[in-house]
Motif scaffolding. Sequence first.
Motif, PDB file in Angstrom:
ATOM      1  N   ARG A   1      -4.698  11.633  -6.059  1.00 12.91           N
ATOM      2  CA  ARG A   1      -5.478  12.627  -5.333  1.00 12.91           C
ATOM      3  C   ARG A   1      -4.586  13.800  -4.927  1.00 12.91           C
ATOM      4  O   ARG A   1      -3.355  13.645  -4.816  1.00 12.91           O
ATOM      5  N   PRO A   2      -5.176  14.968  -4.679  1.00  9.01           N
ATOM      6  CA  PRO A   2      -4.371  16.100  -4.213  1.00  9.01           C
ATOM      7  C   PRO A   2      -3.566  15.762  -2.962  1.00  9.01           C
ATOM      8  O   PRO A   2      -4.053  15.066  -2.060  1.00  9.01           O
ATOM      9  N   HIS A   3      -2.329  16.224  -2.938  1.00  8.61           N
ATOM     10  CA  HIS A   3      -1.407  16.081  -1.810  1.00  8.61           C
ATOM     11  C   HIS A   3      -0.962  14.632  -1.570  1.00  8.61           C
ATOM     12  O   HIS A   3      -0.336  14.340  -0.550  1.00  8.61           O
ATOM     13  N   THR A   4      -1.253  13.744  -2.505  1.00  4.57           N
ATOM     14  CA  THR A   4      -0.728  12.383  -2.435  1.00  4.57           C
ATOM     15  C   THR A   4       0.706  12.380  -2.959  1.00  4.57           C
ATOM     16  O   THR A   4       0.973  12.941  -4.033  1.00  4.57           O
ATOM     17  N   PRO A   5       1.661  11.801  -2.243  1.00  2.00           N
ATOM     18  CA  PRO A   5       3.030  11.734  -2.768  1.00  2.00           C
ATOM     19  C   PRO A   5       3.040  11.118  -4.171  1.00  2.00           C
ATOM     20  O   PRO A   5       2.374  10.111  -4.424  1.00  2.00           O
ATOM     21  N   GLN A   6       3.802  11.728  -5.055  1.00  2.76           N
ATOM     22  CA  GLN A   6       3.856  11.276  -6.440  1.00  2.76           C
ATOM     23  C   GLN A   6       5.249  10.757  -6.760  1.00  2.76           C
ATOM     24  O   GLN A   6       6.223  11.514  -6.758  1.00  2.76           O
ATOM     25  N   HIS A   7       5.338   9.472  -7.008  1.00  2.55           N
ATOM     26  CA  HIS A   7       6.588   8.870  -7.464  1.00  2.55           C
ATOM     27  C   HIS A   7       6.208   7.918  -8.594  1.00  2.55           C
ATOM     28  O   HIS A   7       5.549   6.901  -8.366  1.00  2.55           O
ATOM     29  N   TYR A   8       6.575   8.283  -9.804  1.00  2.00           N
ATOM     30  CA  TYR A   8       6.189   7.477 -10.953  1.00  2.00           C
ATOM     31  C   TYR A   8       7.244   7.624 -12.038  1.00  2.00           C
ATOM     32  O   TYR A   8       8.057   8.559 -12.024  1.00  2.00           O
ATOM     33  N   GLY A   9       7.233   6.693 -12.980  1.00  2.00           N
ATOM     34  CA  GLY A   9       8.201   6.746 -14.059  1.00  2.00           C
ATOM     35  C   GLY A   9       8.016   5.600 -15.017  1.00  2.00           C
ATOM     36  O   GLY A   9       7.073   4.805 -14.897  1.00  2.00           O
ATOM     37  N   THR A  10       8.939   5.484 -15.953  1.00  2.00           N
ATOM     38  CA  THR A  10       8.898   4.414 -16.944  1.00  2.00           C
ATOM     39  C   THR A  10       9.114   3.060 -16.267  1.00  2.00           C
ATOM     40  O   THR A  10       9.973   2.923 -15.393  1.00  2.00           O
ATOM     41  N   ASP A  11       8.338   2.082 -16.665  1.00  2.00           N
ATOM     42  CA  ASP A  11       8.542   0.716 -16.181  1.00  2.00           C
ATOM     43  C   ASP A  11       9.901   0.245 -16.685  1.00  2.00           C
ATOM     44  O   ASP A  11      10.119   0.148 -17.899  1.00  2.00           O
ATOM     45  N   PRO A  12      10.852  -0.058 -15.785  1.00  2.00           N
ATOM     46  CA  PRO A  12      12.200  -0.444 -16.228  1.00  2.00           C
ATOM     47  C   PRO A  12      12.201  -1.670 -17.128  1.00  2.00           C
ATOM     48  O   PRO A  12      13.081  -1.810 -17.982  1.00  2.00           O
ATOM     49  N   ALA A  13      11.215  -2.554 -16.941  1.00  2.00           N
ATOM     50  CA  ALA A  13      11.175  -3.774 -17.745  1.00  2.00           C
ATOM     51  C   ALA A  13      10.754  -3.502 -19.188  1.00  2.00           C
ATOM     52  O   ALA A  13      10.992  -4.323 -20.076  1.00  2.00           O
ATOM     53  N   VAL A  14      10.130  -2.351 -19.424  1.00  2.00           N
ATOM     54  CA  VAL A  14       9.649  -2.009 -20.766  1.00  2.00           C
ATOM     55  C   VAL A  14      10.574  -1.002 -21.435  1.00  2.00           C
ATOM     56  O   VAL A  14      10.903  -1.112 -22.614  1.00  2.00           O
ATOM     57  N   GLY A  15      10.991   0.016 -20.680  1.00  2.00           N
ATOM     58  CA  GLY A  15      11.977   0.972 -21.191  1.00  2.00           C
ATOM     59  C   GLY A  15      11.437   2.139 -21.968  1.00  2.00           C
ATOM     60  O   GLY A  15      12.205   2.996 -22.427  1.00  2.00           O
ATOM     61  N   ARG A  16      10.133   2.236 -22.118  1.00  2.00           N
ATOM     62  CA  ARG A  16       9.538   3.356 -22.859  1.00  2.00           C
ATOM     63  C   ARG A  16       8.136   3.599 -22.323  1.00  2.00           C
ATOM     64  O   ARG A  16       7.420   2.662 -21.985  1.00  2.00           O
ATOM     65  N   TRP A  17       7.757   4.866 -22.265  1.00  2.00           N
ATOM     66  CA  TRP A  17       6.429   5.208 -21.745  1.00  2.00           C
ATOM     67  C   TRP A  17       5.875   6.393 -22.522  1.00  2.00           C
ATOM     68  O   TRP A  17       6.436   7.488 -22.502  1.00  2.00           O
ATOM     69  N   ASP A  18       4.793   6.159 -23.232  1.00  2.00           N
ATOM     70  CA  ASP A  18       4.078   7.194 -23.970  1.00  2.00           C
ATOM     71  C   ASP A  18       2.820   7.504 -23.162  1.00  2.00           C
ATOM     72  O   ASP A  18       1.928   6.650 -23.045  1.00  2.00           O
ATOM     73  N   LEU A  19       2.733   8.712 -22.599  1.00  2.00           N
ATOM     74  CA  LEU A  19       1.638   9.027 -21.693  1.00  2.00           C
ATOM     75  C   LEU A  19       0.983  10.361 -22.012  1.00  2.00           C
ATOM     76  O   LEU A  19       1.629  11.297 -22.472  1.00  2.00           O
ATOM     77  N   LEU A  20      -0.298  10.423 -21.767  1.00  2.00           N
ATOM     78  CA  LEU A  20      -1.057  11.668 -21.771  1.00  2.00           C
ATOM     79  C   LEU A  20      -1.380  11.985 -20.323  1.00  2.00           C
ATOM     80  O   LEU A  20      -1.777  11.091 -19.554  1.00  2.00           O
ATOM     81  N   TRP A  21      -1.183  13.247 -19.922  1.00  2.00           N
ATOM     82  CA  TRP A  21      -1.370  13.591 -18.520  1.00  2.00           C
ATOM     83  C   TRP A  21      -2.128  14.905 -18.404  1.00  2.00           C
ATOM     84  O   TRP A  21      -2.201  15.701 -19.345  1.00  2.00           O
ATOM     85  N   ALA A  22      -2.680  15.117 -17.219  1.00  2.00           N
ATOM     86  CA  ALA A  22      -3.353  16.396 -16.964  1.00  2.00           C
ATOM     87  C   ALA A  22      -3.331  16.689 -15.470  1.00  2.00           C
ATOM     88  O   ALA A  22      -3.725  15.840 -14.664  1.00  2.00           O
ATOM     89  N   HIS A  23      -2.836  17.859 -15.107  1.00  2.00           N
ATOM     90  CA  HIS A  23      -3.086  18.417 -13.781  1.00  2.00           C
ATOM     91  C   HIS A  23      -4.434  19.120 -13.877  1.00  2.00           C
ATOM     92  O   HIS A  23      -4.650  19.937 -14.783  1.00  2.00           O
ATOM     93  N   VAL A  24      -5.320  18.835 -12.966  1.00  2.00           N
ATOM     94  CA  VAL A  24      -6.660  19.411 -13.088  1.00  2.00           C
ATOM     95  C   VAL A  24      -7.295  19.618 -11.720  1.00  2.00           C
ATOM     96  O   VAL A  24      -7.101  18.813 -10.799  1.00  2.00           O
ATOM     97  N   ARG A  25      -8.009  20.717 -11.595  1.00  2.00           N
ATOM     98  CA  ARG A  25      -8.882  20.943 -10.452  1.00  2.00           C
ATOM     99  C   ARG A  25     -10.294  20.613 -10.901  1.00  2.00           C
ATOM    100  O   ARG A  25     -10.921  21.400 -11.617  1.00  2.00           O
ATOM    101  N   PRO A  26     -10.821  19.464 -10.552  1.00  2.00           N
ATOM    102  CA  PRO A  26     -12.117  19.039 -11.084  1.00  2.00           C
ATOM    103  C   PRO A  26     -13.243  19.990 -10.683  1.00  2.00           C
ATOM    104  O   PRO A  26     -13.235  20.567  -9.594  1.00  2.00           O
ATOM    105  N   ARG A  27     -14.186  20.137 -11.595  1.00  2.00           N
ATOM    106  CA  ARG A  27     -15.407  20.838 -11.239  1.00  2.00           C
ATOM    107  C   ARG A  27     -16.125  20.031 -10.167  1.00  2.00           C
ATOM    108  O   ARG A  27     -15.996  18.810 -10.117  1.00  2.00           O
ATOM    109  N   PRO A  28     -16.889  20.695  -9.281  1.00  2.00           N
ATOM    110  CA  PRO A  28     -17.552  19.964  -8.186  1.00  2.00           C
ATOM    111  C   PRO A  28     -18.397  18.793  -8.666  1.00  2.00           C
ATOM    112  O   PRO A  28     -18.435  17.742  -8.017  1.00  2.00           O
ATOM    113  N   GLU A  29     -19.050  18.959  -9.801  1.00  2.00           N
ATOM    114  CA  GLU A  29     -19.937  17.897 -10.288  1.00  2.00           C
ATOM    115  C   GLU A  29     -19.181  16.707 -10.855  1.00  2.00           C
ATOM    116  O   GLU A  29     -19.790  15.690 -11.216  1.00  2.00           O
ATOM    117  N   TRP A  30     -17.840  16.797 -10.926  1.00  2.00           N
ATOM    118  CA  TRP A  30     -17.062  15.680 -11.444  1.00  2.00           C
ATOM    119  C   TRP A  30     -16.729  14.638 -10.379  1.00  2.00           C
ATOM    120  O   TRP A  30     -16.152  13.597 -10.696  1.00  2.00           O
TER     121      TRP A  30
END
Length: 279
Positions: free
Chosen positions: A75-104
């Motif tokens: 959610r907006p203004h939520t602290p963001q701390h994320y990264g690759t799972d150390p136990a796996v060692g690789r992370w393939d991700l699709l991401w989007a910063h987005v301001r949702p339309r009101p109807e979303w």
Amino acid sequence: MENPAVPASPFRRDDGSPDVDRILPGHFVSGVDYDALRPHGTSEWLIILTVEGAGCAWTDSATVAIPPRSIVAFRPHTPQHYGTDPAVGRWDLLWAHVRPRPEWSALLEWPEAAPGILRLELTPVIAERVATALRSAVAHHGARLRQGPAFAMNAMEQALLWCSTQSPRRDGLDPLVLAVVEHVGAHLDRPHTVASLAAHVGVSASRLAHLFRERAGTSVMARVHQMRISAAKELLELTDLPVAHIAARVGFPDPLHFSRRFRQSTGSAPTGYRAGSRR
């Protein structure tokens, strides 16, 4: 460490003024040392889908796993701390910063895995459709066409629509039910039966009938009929095709039978419905 792949303020230009785009999507493959930290989050939503490998999001009190076919939203203004799972060692991700339309707003009614962090588990079919939509958003945004941001937003909406079918807070759509509905929609003119549709998805007729009653709240053939009448209404409203041709297109070889069933469902004969829709 700041995320090198995703700007901290993607909706601001260098001079600090707001950007016109409401979405910034991307694709990133990270190694074991990938760790992103934004203590104050961002002013927009951040959505991340794991394609392969695995990631984690960390809070003061919890670790949120982000394995394949899972999607998280900060959610907006939520602290963001994320990264690759150390136990796996690789992370393939699709991401989007987005301001949702009101109807979303209803499309983001996902379970909360940690304060401000929402998470969904997706079926393989739905995960692939979400990934396809997000890749489309990335491609449209990267093309830098005049309508690129609008196309990217539409692709993002499609991704969220597919996600919403898996949310336990909304009416989830069973993968088998979805497969049947899509098959019928693509082949309305065929003489479908419960047995033929069950064979298409690889289950028994009794199992499919039970699933439809439980997950869709209706019988298999009632849904087929509903889809046929809905398609017929659109064709009557939007085309000048003869009623007999429309009947055949939506699975009624006999025009008289079609007219009778259409009247039972809508209260009007096909010709009367067409005339009324054009007043």
